[in-house]
Design an enzyme around this catalytic site. Structure first.
Site, PDB file in Angstrom:
ATOM      1  N   GLU A  47       0.654  -1.212  -0.108  1.00  0.00           N
ATOM      2  CA  GLU A  47       0.024  -0.085  -0.052  1.00  0.00           C
ATOM      3  C   GLU A  47       0.826   1.135   0.000  1.00  0.00           C
ATOM      4  OE1 GLU A  47      -4.105  -1.627   1.988  1.00  0.00           O
ATOM      5  OE2 GLU A  47      -2.769  -0.511   3.552  1.00  0.00           O
ATOM      6  N   CYS A  60       3.462   8.571   0.884  1.00  0.00           N
ATOM      7  CA  CYS A  60       4.129   7.702   1.816  1.00  0.00           C
ATOM      8  C   CYS A  60       4.237   6.315   1.408  1.00  0.00           C
ATOM      9  CB  CYS A  60       2.821   7.519   3.160  1.00  0.00           C
ATOM     10  SG  CYS A  60       3.359   6.344   4.450  1.00  0.00           S
ATOM     11  N   CYS A  67       5.847  -6.741   7.802  1.00  0.00           N
ATOM     12  CA  CYS A  67       6.859  -5.943   8.885  1.00  0.00           C
ATOM     13  C   CYS A  67       7.096  -7.123   9.785  1.00  0.00           C
ATOM     14  CB  CYS A  67       6.319  -4.577   9.292  1.00  0.00           C
ATOM     15  SG  CYS A  67       7.745  -3.858  10.275  1.00  0.00           S
ATOM     16  N   CYS A  71       4.719  -4.245  16.076  1.00  0.00           N
ATOM     17  CA  CYS A  71       4.535  -3.477  16.992  1.00  0.00           C
ATOM     18  C   CYS A  71       2.917  -3.775  17.415  1.00  0.00           C
ATOM     19  CB  CYS A  71       4.860  -2.040  16.700  1.00  0.00           C
ATOM     20  SG  CYS A  71       6.406  -1.586  16.168  1.00  0.00           S
ATOM     21  N   CYS A  74       0.135  -1.578  15.660  1.00  0.00           N
ATOM     22  CA  CYS A  74       0.311  -1.513  14.080  1.00  0.00           C
ATOM     23  C   CYS A  74      -0.515  -2.517  13.327  1.00  0.00           C
ATOM     24  CB  CYS A  74       1.655  -1.382  13.850  1.00  0.00           C
ATOM     25  SG  CYS A  74       2.039  -1.104  11.898  1.00  0.00           S
ATOM     26  N   CYS A 292      -1.673   6.499   9.949  1.00  0.00           N
ATOM     27  CA  CYS A 292      -0.626   5.985  10.294  1.00  0.00           C
ATOM     28  C   CYS A 292      -1.120   4.761  11.030  1.00  0.00           C
ATOM     29  CB  CYS A 292      -0.010   6.978  11.460  1.00  0.00           C
ATOM     30  SG  CYS A 292       0.935   7.958  10.669  1.00  0.00           S
TER      31      CYS A 292
HETATM   32  S1  SF4 Z   1       5.046   0.541  13.386  1.00  0.00           S
HETATM   33 FE1  SF4 Z   1       4.315  -1.168  12.065  1.00  0.00          FE
HETATM   34  S2  SF4 Z   1       5.451  -1.129  10.066  1.00  0.00           S
HETATM   35 FE2  SF4 Z   1       6.424   0.400  11.638  1.00  0.00          FE
HETATM   36  S3  SF4 Z   1       7.984  -1.118  12.451  1.00  0.00           S
HETATM   37 FE3  SF4 Z   1       6.214  -1.176  14.036  1.00  0.00          FE
HETATM   38  S4  SF4 Z   1       5.108  -2.940  12.940  1.00  0.00           S
HETATM   39 FE4  SF4 Z   1       6.473  -2.394  11.570  1.00  0.00          FE
END
Ligand code: SF4
Length: 300
Positions: A47, A60, A67, A71, A74, A292
């Site tokens: 995306e 962006c 990933c 986190c 996220c 975000c």
């Molecule tokens: S915020 Fe999301 S994209 Fe960014 S490092 Fe953490 S898990 Fe990965």
């Protein structure tokens, strides 16, 4: 290219080919944000988000499919890691967005690029570095380094290398004022000690007017209290930075909530009272899961 000899053309055909990622689907937010679902050569999807500002667009871009850092706040982190993007796949996002702006006759030009989409750019540093080289090259896209920001959770050794490269501005996804809380929110990113990261930020090479951007997503009752704000002040007192506060953007099934506006204002005030520049970033595209922390590359 009939101006090339037949032999050379045959040779080129044998060794090279041209491939363009494709915009598979476009979502449009009521605030004018566009989210592109981009199909890659191997069928993976990423995306990219085109965000309208006052008189220009910011793009962006993603640096990985998924990933590995997971986190907890996220959406991308929940899909796991699939693969790194190649430099051309990163640059293609910019070219596709510019083409989209021209074809749709949108009123602004694309001015800023932020590596804040899916993925952790510094875990794909070699390809990210190549992509920056292409974006900055005066014979290609000719961007200025001041118009490009790479956002990272802060992997100290690679961050030092990135800083030395001088290829772009930096933003650090901090999100917690202590190692203990960071471990809870970003367990994998917190494998790197916060004290080590702060050390790198204190020594970060900056020109007189430059600042490091610190990103801090505010999660209700988790990291948004006055005590957290004061802890943040203490942590960053020797770092030349400005702080971007982001009100949490929930996604389906997310474990956190966004704080009330008064809580955000008092957090911001504590930072200002302690001589920090703190700005509450207005989230855009949250109605199409483009804000975000909401990207996940699904047909939603
Ligand atoms: S915020 Fe999301 S994209 Fe960014 S490092 Fe953490 S898990 Fe990965």
């Amino acid at each position: 290219m009939t101006n090339l000899s037949l032999g050379l053309r045959e040779n080129l055909k044998k060794h090279f080919y041209i491939y363009w990622p494709k915009i598979e689907r476009v979502y449009q937010s009521k605030d004018g944000t566009y989210k592109f679902l981009i199909l890659l050569e191997d069928g993976q999807v990423i995306e990219t988000v085109l965000i309208p500002e006052k008189d220009h667009y910011t793009l962006c871009v993603s640096s990985q499919v998924g990933c590995s850092l997971a986190c907890t706040f996220c959406h991308t982190g929940q899909m796991g890691f699939v693969r790194n993007l190649r430099a051309y796949e990163i640059v293609s996002q910019v070219i596709l967005a510019k083409k989209f702006i021209a074809e749709q006759k949108l009123s602004f030009a694309l001015r800023n690029i932020v590596y804040m989409g899916m993925g952790e750019p510094l875990l794909n540093w070699s390809e990210v570095k190549k992509s920056l080289g292409i974006l900055l090259d005066e014979n290609t896209l000719n961007y200025s380094k001041r118009r490009i920001t790479v956002s990272s959770v802060g992997i100290p050794k690679v961050l030092e290398e990135f800083a030395r490269s001088g290829l772009a501005m930096v933003a650090i996804s901090l999100h917690a004022p202590s190692q203990t809380l960071r471990k809870k929110l970003m367990p994998k990113a917190a494998r790197y000690e916060l004290s080590e990261l702060i050390q790198v930020l204190q020594n970060y090479p900056l020109k007189p007017r430059e600042r490091i951007t610190i990103e801090y997503v505010l999660l209700k009752d988790v990291n948004d209290t006055p005590a957290h704000a004061l802890e943040l002040v203490k942590l960053l007192k020797k770092v030349r930075c400005k702080i971007n506060l982001i009100r949490y953007n929930p996604w389906p099934g997310s474990p956190y909530q966004a704080p009330e506006p008064e809580r955000i204002l008092s957090f911001e005030k504590i930072l200002w009272d302690n001589n920090f520049t703190a700005i509450l970033r207005k989230s855009k595209g949250d109605d199409i899961l483009a804000a975000c922390g909401q990207l996940r590359a699904t047909e939603n």
